[in-house]
Scaffold this motif. Structure first.
Motif, PDB file in Angstrom:
ATOM      1  N   PRO A 270      -9.293   2.703  -1.341  1.00 52.66           N
ATOM      2  CA  PRO A 270      -8.783   1.791  -2.938  1.00 52.66           C
ATOM      3  C   PRO A 270      -7.314   1.059  -1.823  1.00 52.66           C
ATOM      4  CG  PRO A 270      -7.388   4.098  -1.620  1.00 52.66           C
ATOM      5  CD  PRO A 270      -8.640   3.535  -1.153  1.00 52.66           C
ATOM      6  N   TRP A 271      -6.820  -0.463  -3.253  1.00 54.28           N
ATOM      7  CA  TRP A 271      -6.252  -0.849  -2.584  1.00 54.28           C
ATOM      8  C   TRP A 271      -5.364  -1.455  -4.219  1.00 54.28           C
ATOM      9  CZ3 TRP A 271      -6.823  -4.433   1.356  1.00 54.28           C
ATOM     10  CH2 TRP A 271      -7.820  -4.729   2.185  1.00 54.28           C
ATOM     11  N   ALA A 272      -3.758  -1.710  -3.885  1.00 53.68           N
ATOM     12  CA  ALA A 272      -3.008  -1.958  -5.024  1.00 53.68           C
ATOM     13  C   ALA A 272      -4.303  -2.804  -5.626  1.00 53.68           C
ATOM     14  CB  ALA A 272      -1.797  -2.116  -4.592  1.00 53.68           C
TER      15      ALA A 272
ATOM     16  N   ALA B 148       1.520  -1.022  -0.317  1.00 52.64           N
ATOM     17  CA  ALA B 148      -0.196   0.016  -0.020  1.00 52.64           C
ATOM     18  C   ALA B 148       0.747   1.383  -0.332  1.00 52.64           C
ATOM     19  CB  ALA B 148      -0.727   0.048   1.448  1.00 52.64           C
TER      20      ALA B 148
ATOM     21  N   TYR C 286      -4.698  -5.944  -6.464  1.00 53.31           N
ATOM     22  CA  TYR C 286      -4.023  -7.116  -6.132  1.00 53.31           C
ATOM     23  C   TYR C 286      -4.989  -8.260  -6.896  1.00 53.31           C
ATOM     24  CZ  TYR C 286      -1.868  -5.840  -1.634  1.00 53.31           C
ATOM     25  OH  TYR C 286      -0.740  -6.322  -0.519  1.00 53.31           O
TER      26      TYR C 286
ATOM     27  N   VAL D  47      -6.250   2.481  -9.413  1.00 54.63           N
ATOM     28  CA  VAL D  47      -6.719   1.189  -8.062  1.00 54.63           C
ATOM     29  C   VAL D  47      -7.584  -0.053  -7.690  1.00 54.63           C
ATOM     30  CG1 VAL D  47      -5.595   3.073  -6.646  1.00 54.63           C
ATOM     31  CG2 VAL D  47      -7.840   3.325  -7.686  1.00 54.63           C
ATOM     32  N   GLU D  48      -7.505  -0.539  -6.894  1.00 55.31           N
ATOM     33  CA  GLU D  48      -9.124  -1.359  -6.677  1.00 55.31           C
ATOM     34  C   GLU D  48      -9.515  -0.884  -6.121  1.00 55.31           C
ATOM     35  OE1 GLU D  48      -7.352  -5.237  -6.561  1.00 55.31           O
ATOM     36  OE2 GLU D  48      -8.827  -6.137  -5.035  1.00 55.31           O
TER      37      GLU D  48
ATOM     38  N   ALA E 108       2.594   1.804  -3.414  1.00 50.87           N
ATOM     39  CA  ALA E 108       1.020   1.802  -4.569  1.00 50.87           C
ATOM     40  C   ALA E 108       1.029   3.004  -4.387  1.00 50.87           C
ATOM     41  CB  ALA E 108      -0.147   0.963  -4.482  1.00 50.87           C
TER      42      ALA E 108
END
Lengths: 105, 249
Positions: free
Chosen positions: B234-236, B74, B238, B119-120, B77
């Motif tokens: 937001p997530w990286a 994170a 993945y 972003v995810e 990212a």
């Protein structure tokens, strides 16, 4: 409406993502590079890891009666054995029932 | 250096300052192994492989390792373009990491091109299920069976409606996303969330649209009866870090 760096104001900072959210990503998703790696999750037979959405300990989950993973073929290597055992027990019960019927008739 | 290397992510556009003070698993120093413009984010792996395997089997330890992995991912990212690796990917030594980067350079370039500026965001939809109404004591066996079948019928209806509603929200969200990935619904007993998780999905969206997308998810869920939404991230990316470009449905 646009924020150039969403991490600064992310809902995640408010920690509404739980352990299950992190685990399902790091265990199930993410880049897998085949090749000469020394350890990767793919070659570890991990019951615990495969309980990927678990937020309680395994023992606690079992105490709660949550044993779905033991019956999910994608999560356990055991179902085959369990099915065979269950099969055997059912056959025994059937033949026992048939014997009872023969005796009573 | 011959120590085994734990790899967190592959990426580019790193700012060395961003790495300073970043601690990985067991507090190990995080650094880069660069090959041309693509680098692997690594730290020296825990030396005892058997012990590491054992730790991965214990939920508390696993949670700590997963948290450390995600924290590194994170942090990076936010400042660069990365493809996070799955947990516990360990190479024999630094040279093996370099070889891997060299062999797959083009693949990584394409992957990072696709993930740049994205972003995810995770979206979970829950439906509140009607609690079975405490039936008045039945006067007869027949009435009891009738009641039981009505209850089952109602539950089936609830599920059908929930599935249709979830699909509606999902379709609308997908139209605003670059890509979508399905996750396994989280069992309520385990996640502790109220209601039944009918959709657990991740969407790849442009970096600047997180707030907008989150608001959209809330708005769409609010239009459905008995539904609530949980947005994470937001997530990286993945869920989108697969090298098979275009191979995802």
């Amino acid at each position: 409406m646009t924020n150039p760096n969403p991490w600064l104001t992310s809902p995640r900072q408010a920690s509404n993502s739980n352990l299950a959210d992190v685990l399902e990503r790091v265990l199930d998703k993410g880049l897998v590079i085949a090749g000469d790696i020394k350890i990767c999750l793919l070659d570890i037979e991990l019951l615990t890891i495969k309980l990927r959405l678990l937020v309680a300990s395994v023992d606690k989950a079992k105490a709660m009666g949550i044993d779905w993973w033991e019956y999910d073929p994608s999560l356990s290597s055991r179902p085959q054995r369990q099915l065979l055992e269950e099969n055997r027990q059912l056959r025994e019960q059937i033949s026992a029932a048939e014997r009872t019927k023969e005796v009573s008739s | 250096m011959t120590a085994a290397q734990y790899v967190y992510a592959i990426g580019r556009g790193f700012d060395q300052n961003g790495l300073a003070g970043l601690a990985g698993i067991d507090g190990a120093e995080v650094r880069l192994i660069a090959q041309r413009n693509v680098a692997a984010v690594v730290s020296v792996a825990p030396s005892d492989e058997a012990a590491l395997r054992a730790r991965l089997e214990r939920l508390d330890d696993l949670a700590a390792i997963a948290g450390a992995h995600d924290a590194v991912v994170a942090a990076l990212a936010a400042r660069s373009v990365i493809a996070p690796l799955r947990l516990a990917t360990i190479y024999q030594n630094e040279q093996r990491v370099r070889d891997m980067l060299r062999h797959r350079h083009e693949e990584f370039e394409e992957l990072l091109d696709r993930l740049a500026g994205t972003v995810e965001v995770g979206v979970k939809l829950f439906v509140e299920t009607r609690s079975p109404s405490r039936a008045a004591p039945s006067s007869s066996g027949r009435a009891y069976l009738h009641q039981l079948s009505r209850r089952h019928q109602r539950r089936d209806d609830d599920w059908r409606h929930a599935a249709a509603a979830a699909q509606k929200v999902d379709t609308a969200l997908s139209a605003h996303a670059l890509d979508r990935s399905q996750h396994r619904p989280q069992p309520a007993q385990l996640s502790g969330a109220a209601g039944h998780n009918v959709l657990n999905a991740a969407y790849l969206i442009p970096t600047g649209r997180v707030t907008e997308f989150s608001e959209l998810a809330h708005r769409l869920a609010a239009q459905q009866p008995n539904m609530h939404v949980e947005v994470t991230g937001p997530w990286a990316p993945y869920s989108f870090a697969e090298p098979d470009i275009g191979g995802r449905s």
